[in-house]
Design an enzyme around this catalytic site. Structure first.
Site, PDB file in Angstrom:
ATOM      1  N   GLU A 130       0.812  -1.217   0.000  1.00  0.00           N
ATOM      2  CA  GLU A 130       0.000   0.000   0.000  1.00  0.00           C
ATOM      3  C   GLU A 130       0.848   1.271   0.000  1.00  0.00           C
ATOM      4  O   GLU A 130       0.323   2.363  -0.164  1.00  0.00           O
ATOM      5  CB  GLU A 130      -0.987   0.004   1.174  1.00  0.00           C
ATOM      6  CG  GLU A 130      -0.397  -0.381   2.513  1.00  0.00           C
ATOM      7  CD  GLU A 130       0.272   0.772   3.212  1.00  0.00           C
ATOM      8  OE1 GLU A 130      -0.246   1.881   3.121  1.00  0.00           O
ATOM      9  OE2 GLU A 130       1.304   0.552   3.851  1.00  0.00           O
ATOM     10  N   HIS A 154      -2.631  -3.178   4.038  1.00  0.00           N
ATOM     11  CA  HIS A 154      -1.852  -2.669   5.166  1.00  0.00           C
ATOM     12  C   HIS A 154      -1.242  -3.829   5.949  1.00  0.00           C
ATOM     13  O   HIS A 154      -0.052  -3.822   6.288  1.00  0.00           O
ATOM     14  CB  HIS A 154      -2.784  -1.859   6.061  1.00  0.00           C
ATOM     15  CG  HIS A 154      -2.231  -0.545   6.505  1.00  0.00           C
ATOM     16  ND1 HIS A 154      -1.753   0.397   5.637  1.00  0.00           N
ATOM     17  CD2 HIS A 154      -2.086  -0.011   7.754  1.00  0.00           C
ATOM     18  CE1 HIS A 154      -1.342   1.458   6.317  1.00  0.00           C
ATOM     19  NE2 HIS A 154      -1.532   1.233   7.599  1.00  0.00           N
TER      20      HIS A 154
END
Length: 340
Positions: A10, A307
């Site tokens: 990310e 994440h």
């Protein structure tokens, strides 16, 4: 020198924060490139730079390229020095994220520490103070990390100006964290805070969230916050089970209705309660580091976020820790062995 790619997964600031924590604990130097390449404004912002300088201060690290906007950083750690430290972000950057960078190295030190961190305590895209105090730190205590926290002054985005004080004792015996089921429901609460804004906003928010979730009036807690240096608004939906407490948040901002703020938090709470996994999206990500540096363990959660996957990859660059994930009917089980 280990080379870390900050555009991995990310591509956010978490790669930097996790690398700083792991570098301090392991003593391994690293260089990170493409810092926050996945963000609209790449490079080091004030909160990231504060985390870098704070990490360097507590371990006597040598750094290069530590400046606002830099997309590269070299960090060579020294010995961790417990003690009293004050860090001022100088903006509404998240005090919680700076704390999470420093927490484990100081908890694993051999003497107590006291941190005062000034900046934002309630920020978009960061865990607010209540999440840290009510959801995150109680699980750290179960692992054996002894930390207490208090909010001395709230600081809402975008003005900041808040302050937290954190007391960290040397760790007790570290235990595996096992969170496969939630246990029985203990308490539910819909809290809406307003600072220097009409109380009616908080009332509208709790009522709207109550209607979405079908909860009772006795579970509503609109409140006016005193002492904030700016305006601010946050909705906090707390769900306490025997094994874990989750806090789901929605942040007020200009141009967004009170009902929309409440709805964002209520949807997260509703989705979590509809499942059977023990922990939600954000705790899954944030438990990885303490478990990896502690005694391991396992937990069940929903589908893994980018994440979380990025954090797993970062951890395994520094530690020889097997992290296994197994698909479940509604999500995922994550298992970590203790660092070798």
């Amino acid at each position: 020198m280990m080379i870390i790619d900050g555009s991995l997964g990310e591509g956010g600031g978490q790669i930097l924060r996790s690398s700083l924590t792991l570098s301090m604990v392991t003593g391994k130097p690293f260089a990170i490139e493409n810092i926050r390449a996945g963000r609209e404004k790449p490079g080091l912002m004030r909160q990231h730079l504060t985390a870098v300088k704070a990490a360097a201060a507590i371990c006597g690290a040598e750094t290069r390229h530590a400046e606002i906007g830099s997309t590269r950083l070299v960090f060579e750690p020294g010995r961790i020095a417990a003690g009293a430290h004050v860090f001022n972000i100088g903006s509404a950057g998240s005090t919680s994220l700076v704390l999470q960078t420093l927490l484990l190295p100081l908890a694993l030190a051999d003497a107590p520490s006291r941190l005062v961190i000034q900046g934002g305590t309630h920020n978009l895209a960061a865990p607010p103070f209540e999440f840290v105090a009510r959801a995150f730190l109680p699980l750290q205590a179960r692992i054996g990390f002894r930390v207490s926290i208090r909010l001395t002054r709230p600081g809402f985005f975008p003005a900041g100006g808040g302050e937290i004080v954190v007391e960290i004792e040397p760790s007790a015996k570290l235990e595996p964290l096992i969170l496969e089921t939630r246990g029985a429901l203990v308490r539910r609460r819909i809290e809406a805070q307003v600072a220097n804004l009409p109380f009616a906003i908080a009332r509208r928010e709790v009522v709207h969230a109550k209607e979405m979730l079908g909860w009772a009036d006795a579970e509503l807690a609109p409140c006016q916050i005193d002492g904030a240096p700016s305006t601010g608004n946050v909705v906090l939906i707390e769900v306490e089970h025997e094994a874990v407490t989750e806090v789901f948040t929605g942040f007020g901002r200009q141009g967004v209705s009170a009902e929309a703020v409440a709805a964002s938090a209520a949807r997260e709470a509703r989705d979590y309660l509809a499942g059977a996994h023990a922990i939600g999206l954000h705790l899954a990500d944030q438990l990885l580091l303490p478990m990896a540096l502690g005694a391991g363990g396992r937990f069940t959660t929903g589908p893994l976020s980018d994440h979380t996957r990025t954090n797993i990859t970062t951890i395994q660059r520094f530690l020889d820790v097997p992290i296994r994930t197994h698909s479940l009917a509604e999500g995922c089980a994550v298992e970590l062995l203790a660092a070798s």
